[in-house]
Design a protein around this motif. Structure first.
Motif, short mmCIF file in Angstrom:
data_model
loop_
_atom_site.label_atom_id
_atom_site.label_comp_id
_atom_site.label_asym_id
_atom_site.label_seq_id
_atom_site.Cartn_x
_atom_site.Cartn_y
_atom_site.Cartn_z
N THR A 151 0.85 -1.20 0.00
CA THR A 151 0.00 0.00 0.00
C THR A 151 0.88 1.25 0.00
O THR A 151 1.79 1.36 0.83
CB THR A 151 -0.91 0.01 1.23
OG1 THR A 151 -1.72 -1.20 1.24
CG2 THR A 151 -1.82 1.22 1.22
N GLN A 152 0.61 2.15 -0.95
CA GLN A 152 1.40 3.38 -1.06
C GLN A 152 0.85 4.44 -0.11
O GLN A 152 -0.34 4.71 -0.06
CB GLN A 152 1.36 3.90 -2.50
CG GLN A 152 1.96 2.94 -3.52
CD GLN A 152 3.45 2.78 -3.35
OE1 GLN A 152 4.14 3.69 -2.89
NE2 GLN A 152 3.96 1.59 -3.70
N LEU A 153 1.76 5.05 0.63
CA LEU A 153 1.42 6.15 1.53
C LEU A 153 2.33 7.34 1.23
O LEU A 153 3.51 7.16 0.91
CB LEU A 153 1.61 5.73 3.00
CG LEU A 153 0.78 4.54 3.50
CD1 LEU A 153 1.18 4.21 4.94
CD2 LEU A 153 -0.71 4.86 3.44
N SER A 154 1.77 8.52 1.31
CA SER A 154 2.54 9.75 1.07
C SER A 154 2.32 10.72 2.21
O SER A 154 1.20 10.88 2.71
CB SER A 154 2.11 10.40 -0.26
OG SER A 154 2.38 9.55 -1.36
N ILE A 155 3.40 11.37 2.60
CA ILE A 155 3.34 12.32 3.70
C ILE A 155 4.41 13.39 3.49
O ILE A 155 5.43 13.14 2.84
CB ILE A 155 3.57 11.59 5.06
CG1 ILE A 155 3.26 12.53 6.23
CG2 ILE A 155 4.97 11.04 5.14
CD1 ILE A 155 1.82 12.92 6.36
N ILE A 156 4.15 14.57 4.00
CA ILE A 156 5.12 15.66 3.94
C ILE A 156 5.96 15.66 5.20
O ILE A 156 5.44 15.48 6.31
CB ILE A 156 4.42 17.01 3.75
CG1 ILE A 156 3.69 17.04 2.40
CG2 ILE A 156 5.40 18.17 3.83
CD1 ILE A 156 2.85 18.28 2.18
N VAL B 297 7.20 12.95 11.00
CA VAL B 297 7.87 12.15 9.98
C VAL B 297 9.14 12.85 9.52
O VAL B 297 9.13 14.06 9.25
CB VAL B 297 6.94 11.88 8.79
CG1 VAL B 297 7.67 11.12 7.70
CG2 VAL B 297 5.71 11.11 9.25
N ASN B 298 10.22 12.10 9.43
CA ASN B 298 11.49 12.58 8.91
C ASN B 298 11.75 11.91 7.57
O ASN B 298 11.24 10.83 7.28
CB ASN B 298 12.61 12.26 9.91
CG ASN B 298 13.92 12.90 9.52
OD1 ASN B 298 14.65 12.42 8.65
ND2 ASN B 298 14.22 14.02 10.17
N ARG B 299 12.56 12.58 6.74
CA ARG B 299 12.86 12.00 5.42
C ARG B 299 13.53 10.64 5.53
O ARG B 299 13.44 9.82 4.61
CB ARG B 299 13.72 12.97 4.62
CG ARG B 299 15.10 13.24 5.16
CD ARG B 299 15.81 14.37 4.43
NE ARG B 299 15.16 15.64 4.67
CZ ARG B 299 15.58 16.80 4.15
NH1 ARG B 299 16.65 16.82 3.35
NH2 ARG B 299 14.95 17.93 4.41
N LYS B 300 14.20 10.40 6.65
CA LYS B 300 14.83 9.08 6.85
C LYS B 300 13.81 7.99 7.15
O LYS B 300 14.15 6.80 7.11
CB LYS B 300 15.84 9.16 7.99
CG LYS B 300 17.01 10.09 7.69
CD LYS B 300 17.98 10.13 8.87
CE LYS B 300 19.14 11.07 8.58
NZ LYS B 300 20.11 11.12 9.72
N ASP B 301 12.58 8.40 7.47
CA ASP B 301 11.55 7.41 7.78
C ASP B 301 10.91 6.82 6.52
O ASP B 301 10.05 5.93 6.63
CB ASP B 301 10.45 8.04 8.64
CG ASP B 301 10.97 8.50 9.98
OD1 ASP B 301 11.92 7.86 10.50
OD2 ASP B 301 10.44 9.49 10.52
N ALA B 302 11.27 7.33 5.37
CA ALA B 302 10.71 6.79 4.13
C ALA B 302 11.15 5.34 3.93
O ALA B 302 12.25 4.95 4.30
CB ALA B 302 11.15 7.65 2.96
N TYR C 197 3.51 -1.57 3.76
CA TYR C 197 3.22 -0.19 3.36
C TYR C 197 4.51 0.46 2.85
O TYR C 197 5.59 0.29 3.44
CB TYR C 197 2.68 0.62 4.54
CG TYR C 197 1.41 0.07 5.13
CD1 TYR C 197 0.18 0.50 4.69
CD2 TYR C 197 1.46 -0.89 6.16
CE1 TYR C 197 -1.00 0.00 5.24
CE2 TYR C 197 0.30 -1.39 6.71
CZ TYR C 197 -0.92 -0.95 6.24
OH TYR C 197 -2.08 -1.46 6.79
N ASP C 198 4.37 1.22 1.78
CA ASP C 198 5.50 1.96 1.23
C ASP C 198 5.27 3.44 1.54
O ASP C 198 4.40 4.09 0.96
CB ASP C 198 5.60 1.74 -0.28
CG ASP C 198 6.84 2.39 -0.87
OD1 ASP C 198 7.68 2.89 -0.10
OD2 ASP C 198 6.96 2.42 -2.12
N LEU C 199 6.05 3.94 2.49
CA LEU C 199 5.89 5.32 2.94
C LEU C 199 6.77 6.25 2.10
O LEU C 199 8.00 6.12 2.09
CB LEU C 199 6.24 5.44 4.42
CG LEU C 199 6.08 6.83 5.04
CD1 LEU C 199 4.63 7.31 4.97
CD2 LEU C 199 6.57 6.83 6.50
#
Length: 321
Positions: free
Chosen positions: A21-26, A84-89, A109-111
Motif C-alpha cells: 500500500t502506497q502512503l505519502s506524507i510531507i 515524519v522525517n525524510r529518513k523514515d521513508a 506499506y510503502d511510505l
C-alpha cells in the motif's frame, strides 16, 4: 516476548497476505498507519521496518509500544509517527496474529516522504537585490516562488520589480527604491505533491533607510540645486526689472527737465506773464495793490542790498480801472 509472537506465526493455519500500500506524507507532519485487520485484546501486533519479518527489523509490538519516534496505539494497533522525517521513508510491514481464530495477516506499506530544505536568502541591499536559493527538494521539480514584503505576498509582475528564476535560484531586483520599499523581504517556495502543497519560507532580509541614503541624498541634492538655480533666476529677473524701471524713471525725469528748460528759453506767451526785471542787488519784489481816485495802482517795493547797506525803494504803476 518477541520470540513468542514470532512462534505464533508458524503455528497459524491460515495466512492473509496483502500487497504493498502506497502512503505519502510531507516531512514534519504526523502519520498513523492502519493495521491490516481489526484486532482484539488478545491479538498480537508486530510492526517491522522494511519488508522482512525479522526480529532485527522489529520496531514496536503489543509488548513494547514505544521506540524512539515510533509508537503503537494500544487500542487500534496502528503505527504512529509523531513527526515524519525524510529518513523514515521506506517499507513497513504489519503482522497481526489472532489467537482465537489461529490466523494472521501481513501487509506492507510503502511510505513516501516529501521534503524540502528552507530556502536561503542572500541580500545585496546596496543594489536592492535579493537571491533566494534552495538545495534539495523531493520530488525534484521546480517550485513556485513567492516574494514576501513585511509578511504580505508581493505582486512582482509590476515594473517595480524584476524577477529571474532558474532551477535552484530566484533573484528579485527592486527598482526606484523609495521609503515605501524599506522593510523586511523573504522568499517562499511551494511544491505541489500527492500529500498536498509543501512550502518553506526563508529568513528575512531587510532594506534599511541607510541602505538608500546615497539615493536619497543624491535626490535631495538635485532638488536643492534646482531650487538654487530657480532662486538665482528669480533674483536676476527682479534686479533686471528694477534696473529697467530706474532707466525709464530717469528718462522721464530728463524729458521733464528738458521741457522746463525749453520753456524758460522761449519765454511765456503773454507779456503780462513776464517777470519784473530786477537789479542784481534787488531782492524779490512785492506787488501791493492800491486803489486811489478811481485809479488802481500797484506799488512795487524792493530792497536794494549792497555790501554795506540796504536801501528800500518803492514805485507806482498806474493802471486805468
Amino acid at each position: 516476548m518477541a520470540t513468542y509472537y514470532l512462534f505464533l506465526l508458524f503455528l497459524c493455519q491460515q495466512t492473509i497476505v496483502s500487497g504493498v500500500t502506497q502512503l505519502s506524507i510531507i516531512e514534519g507532519e504526523p502519520i498513523s498507519v492502519n493495521v491490516c485487520m481489526s484486532i482484539e485484546r488478545e491479538d498480537a501486533v508486530n510492526w517491522f521496518k522494511d519488508r522482512e519479518i525479522n526480529t532485527n527489523k522489529l520496531i514496536v509490538n503489543s509488548a513494547n509500544r514505544q521506540s524512539g519516534n515510533f509508537s503503537m496505539d494500544g487500542t487500534s494497533g496502528n503505527l504512529v509517527i509523531k513527526q515524519v522525517n525524510r529518513k523514515d521513508a521506506g517499507l513497513y510491514t504489519c503482522q497481526v496474529v489472532e489467537k482465537a481464530k489461529e490466523s494472521h495477516c501481513i501487509e506492507t506499506y510503502d511510505l513516501n516522504v516529501y521534503y524540502m530544505d528552507s530556502p536561503i536568502l542572500t541580500s545585496y541591499t546596496e543594489n536592492y537585490i535579493f537571491y533566494c536559493e534552495w538545495a534539495e527538494i523531493y520530488p525534484d521539480i521546480k517550485p513556485d516562488v513567492q516574494w514576501i514584503y513585511n509578511g504580505e505576498i508581493r505582486d512582482t509582475k509590476t515594473t517595480k520589480y524584476n524577477v529571474i528564476t532558474t532551477n535552484k535560484t530566484s533573484m528579485l531586483m527592486v527598482h526606484q527604491v523609495s521609503e515605501n520599499d524599506f522593510g523586511n523581504y523573504a522568499c517562499r517556495i511551494t511544491v505541489e505533491t500527492r500529500a498536498g502543497n509543501m512550502s518553506k519560507t526563508s529568513k528575512v532580509g531587510e532594506i534599511k533607510h541607510t541602505a538608500a541614503c546615497s539615493f536619497d541624498e543624491s535626490s535631495r541634492s538635485v532638488r536643492r540645486r534646482s531650487l538654487d538655480l530657480w532662486l538665482i533666476v528669480i533674483v536676476c529677473a527682479a534686479i533686471s526689472f528694477v534696473c529697467i524701471i530706474g532707466v525709464l524713471w530717469s528718462a522721464v525725469n530728463r524729458r521733464n527737465q528738458t521741457s522746463e528748460f525749453s520753456s524758460s528759453i522761449t519765454g511765456p506767451e503773454n507779456e503780462d506773464d513776464l517777470p519784473v526785471p530786477l537789479h542784481p542787488y534787488i531782492s524779490q519784489p512785492v506787488i501791493i495793490p492800491d486803489v486811489c481816485d478811481g485809479m488802481t495802482r500797484s506799488t512795487t517795493m524792493a530792497t536794494i542790498e549792497t555790501d554795506n547797506m540796504s536801501l528800500n525803494w518803492s514805485g507806482y504803476d498806474e493802471v486805468q480801472s
